[in-house]
Design an enzyme around this catalytic site. Structure first.
Site, PDB file in Angstrom:
ATOM      1  N   ASP A  13     -54.465 -38.910  18.722  1.00 55.93           N
ATOM      2  CA  ASP A  13     -55.822 -39.210  19.396  1.00 55.93           C
ATOM      3  C   ASP A  13     -56.396 -40.486  18.787  1.00 55.93           C
ATOM      4  OD1 ASP A  13     -55.850 -36.363  20.591  1.00 55.93           O
ATOM      5  OD2 ASP A  13     -56.547 -35.864  18.364  1.00 55.93           O
ATOM      6  N   LYS A  16     -53.666 -44.376  21.773  1.00 56.21           N
ATOM      7  CA  LYS A  16     -52.501 -45.209  22.111  1.00 56.21           C
ATOM      8  C   LYS A  16     -52.505 -45.365  23.628  1.00 56.21           C
ATOM      9  CE  LYS A  16     -49.943 -41.578  20.400  1.00 56.21           C
ATOM     10  NZ  LYS A  16     -51.325 -40.867  19.935  1.00 56.21           N
ATOM     11  N   GLY A  40     -52.643 -35.759  24.931  1.00 60.78           N
ATOM     12  CA  GLY A  40     -53.209 -36.491  26.120  1.00 60.78           C
ATOM     13  C   GLY A  40     -53.680 -37.785  25.781  1.00 60.78           C
ATOM     14  N   HIS A  41     -53.616 -38.762  26.790  1.00 61.94           N
ATOM     15  CA  HIS A  41     -54.223 -40.124  26.707  1.00 61.94           C
ATOM     16  C   HIS A  41     -55.372 -40.150  27.815  1.00 61.94           C
ATOM     17  CE1 HIS A  41     -50.650 -41.055  24.526  1.00 61.94           C
ATOM     18  NE2 HIS A  41     -50.014 -41.435  25.605  1.00 61.94           N
ATOM     19  N   GLN A 223     -48.212 -37.744  20.228  1.00 60.74           N
ATOM     20  CA  GLN A 223     -48.666 -37.315  18.819  1.00 60.74           C
ATOM     21  C   GLN A 223     -48.690 -38.432  18.041  1.00 60.74           C
ATOM     22  OE1 GLN A 223     -45.883 -35.411  20.307  1.00 60.74           O
ATOM     23  NE2 GLN A 223     -47.859 -34.158  21.401  1.00 60.74           N
TER      24      GLN A 223
END
Length: 429
Positions: A13, A16, A40-41, A223
């Site tokens: 988190d 990225k 998630g992004h 991750q």
């Protein structure tokens, strides 16, 4: 600089997606090389928020070929839900390519994930229950289902039956659950075959050919370092290699092809799920930082645990990834604090420890040793040059750079795509 890896340096988190998206305009291919839809992004473009779970963030950049590599495990239902959601918003997803060697998450592994996690009780890992771990376990046990298996119904049926032979015994006799019908699973998977067929490629060949042609390839990790199956806080980790080395095995390229490794870190630290977290804040202090940073999971909505920046973790991530650059995100979240602690070392049973403890027990017992940096009150969300930051914000970044032992090249000062200060070009010298 044709081959760049982007990795998280904390527990995920870190932003990225934003870093990958920031680089996206300068690259030709973006390859996601590990993980699945358990993370998630979030990318913000012109005020529009896009939450990606399985798709590479490069899919939002025009002209970029996004690739899901062989190291990823794919939930086909989630894949097409994400594709449809982007297309409904006018995004072009036709460039997406998927490795034929990538493994699939069948429905029975989602069931196994949720069931076994519940069975662990107080020893739960904190899994998202999306079947990621069981699918990687199947891969290692050589009973996994790959994308290419969708195109041979006979082989697919045999593989599903083989995988369920043992799992159904567990479900029925140990967990008191109903057995899963292999035919139903096979038919469900086959229903996706023709939709996914045009996307499937030899991803290793595609990427290596692109590098031979002088194109720029970005390798995007899911991750983060401290969740890596080998180098993270085991067993409270993910089931894949989220460090830089995973890019080579997860995309099918040799290590000699990599030119830069960009680490992404928040200006503070967060973590989701169970496991040790030396700088964690509790009570009102933790709640305040969580609210300031909007620290709730993109995929699960779970509130994230929050804490101050941990330089011990930063140095460790720099070492195991071979970082060449650091992207610091969410610096704006720290605006308004009178002073900002930085963890520079640990106290482990009365002994100062400057590097990551070798064993997990010591890390569990580690207490942060802080130094305190003066804060700032000025709004920095519109700042685009490092020298225009408040002096104390500059000093904070310079201290992170010094104790992490890697240069800070980009600083995030807001949620938007444009809210960044570039000190050094990530795809240049």
């Amino acid at each position: 600089m044709p081959a760049v890896i982007v990795v998280g340096t904390q527990w995920g988190d870190e932003g990225k997606g934003k870093a990958t998206d920031h680089l996206g305009a300068a690259v030709d291919l973006v390859v996601k090389f590990n993980g699945g839809n358990n993370a998630g992004h979030t990318v913000v473009i012109d005020g529009e928020k896009y939450a990606l779970h399985l798709l590479p963030a490069g899919i939002l950049s025009e002209g970029v070929t996004p690739i899901i590599g062989n190291g990823v495990v794919i939930d086909l239902e989630v894949l097409f839900q994400e594709i449809e959601a982007l297309e409904e918003r006018g995004m072009d997803t036709s460039r997406l390519r998927i490795s034929s060697n990538a493994h699939i998450i069948p429905s029975y592994n989602r069931l196994m994930d949720r069931t076994t996690e519940k069975f662990l009780g107080k020893r739960q890992i904190g899994t998202t229950g999306r079947g990621i771990g069981p699918s990687y376990a199947d891969k290692m046990n050589r009973i996994g289902i790959r994308v290419q298996d969708l195109f041979d119904p006979s082989i697919l049926r045999q593989k599903v039956e083989g995988a369920l032979a043992n799992k159904n015994h567990l479900l029925v006799k140990v967990f008191n659950k109903r057995a899963v019908d292999p035919e139903e699973v096979t038919n469900e998977l086959l229903s996706y075959a023709e939709r996914v067929r045009p996307m499937v490629v030899d991803a290793s060949l595609l990427v290596n050919d692109a590098l031979d042609e002088g194109k720029t390839v970005l390798f995007e990790a899911g991750q983060a370092t401290m969740l890596d199956i080998d180098h993270g806080t085991y067993p409270f980790v993910t089931s894949s290699n989220a460090t830089a080395g995973g890019a080579c095995t997860g995309a099918g390229v040799g290590p000699t092809r990599i030119d830069a490794v960009v680490g992404v870190t928040k200006a503070y630290t967060t973590r989701v799920g169970e496991g040790p977290f030396p700088t964690e804040l509790f009570g009102e202090e933790g709640d305040e930082l969580r609210e300031r940073g909007g620290e709730f999971g993109v995929t699960t909505g779970r509130p994230r645990r929050t804490g101050w920046f941990d330089a011990v973790v930063g140095r460790y991530a720099s070492r195991v990834n071979g970082l060449t650059d650091l992207v610091v995100t969410k610096l704006d979240v720290l605006t308004g604090y009178e002073q900002i602690p930085i963890c520079v070392a640990y106290d482990v049973d009365g002994v100062r420890v400057d590097e990551m403890p070798m064993n997990q027990s010591d890390f569990h017992h580690a207490k942060p040793i802080y130094e305190y940096m003066p804060g700032w009150t000025e709004d920095i969300t519109k700042v685009r040059k490092f020298e225009d930051l408040p002096v104390n914000a500059q000093r904070y970044i310079e201290r992170i750079e010094e104790i992490s032992k890697v240069r800070v090249s980009v600083i995030g000062v807001g949620a938007g795509r444009e809210a960044a200060i570039v000190r050094h070009q990530l795809t240049g010298a």
